[in-house]
Design a protein around this motif. Structure first.
Motif, PDB file in Angstrom:
ATOM      1  N   LYS A   3       0.868  -1.174   0.000  1.00 54.05           N
ATOM      2  CA  LYS A   3       0.000   0.000   0.000  1.00 54.05           C
ATOM      3  C   LYS A   3       0.907   1.226   0.000  1.00 54.05           C
ATOM      4  N   LYS A  29      -2.905  -0.865  -3.301  1.00 56.13           N
ATOM      5  CA  LYS A  29      -3.598   0.417  -3.188  1.00 56.13           C
ATOM      6  C   LYS A  29      -2.581   1.547  -3.257  1.00 56.13           C
ATOM      7  N   LYS A  61      -8.200   0.728  -6.685  1.00 52.59           N
ATOM      8  CA  LYS A  61      -6.764   0.704  -6.426  1.00 52.59           C
ATOM      9  C   LYS A  61      -6.210   2.104  -6.165  1.00 52.59           C
ATOM     10  N   GLU A  83      -7.690   6.155   5.311  1.00 52.52           N
ATOM     11  CA  GLU A  83      -7.081   5.666   4.066  1.00 52.52           C
ATOM     12  C   GLU A  83      -5.592   5.376   4.224  1.00 52.52           C
TER      13      GLU A  83
END
Length: 112
Positions: A3, A29, A61, A83
């Motif tokens: 990520k 992501k 994504k 997030e």
């Protein structure tokens, strides 16, 4: 699966980097810090970057996170952003590319 948190995703260097990173299968992501009046305008800026490059925008994504590096509250806002939980890599590609003086400082200096 990685990520990534990316600044500068709508700029020259960061935009190119975003396109390349979006194609890496090992990246799950990419959270992109984007200026915008609201969440929708931030998302539109990311989508326009993909349209400009002719690449496919995958909103599952690529996650826009509205914010401004110049904000004195940015550290607090980022700390509270869900997030950004479990981010593995931070790439700071944002920059001020203007060679012109800041308008605010110019106005302040012109008063003297």
């Amino acid at each position: 699966m990685l990520k990534v948190f990316l600044t500068g995703a709508t700029g020259f260097l960061g935009g190119e980097l975003l396109m390349e990173l979006s194609r890496v299968e090992e990246i799950e992501k990419i959270v992109c810090l984007v200026r915008g009046a609201d969440d929708e305008s931030a998302a539109q800026r990311i989508k326009r970057a993909f349209d400009f490059h002719g690449d496919r925008y995958d909103p599952l994504k690529i996650v826009p996170l509205r914010g401004d590096l110049r904000s004195p509250r940015l550290a607090f806002d980022l700390q509270a952003a869900p997030e950004l939980r479990d981010i593995d890599v931070v790439i700071h590609a944002a920059a001020n590319t203007s060679f012109l003086p800041d308008r605010k400082s110019t106005r302040l200096n012109s008063r003297h």
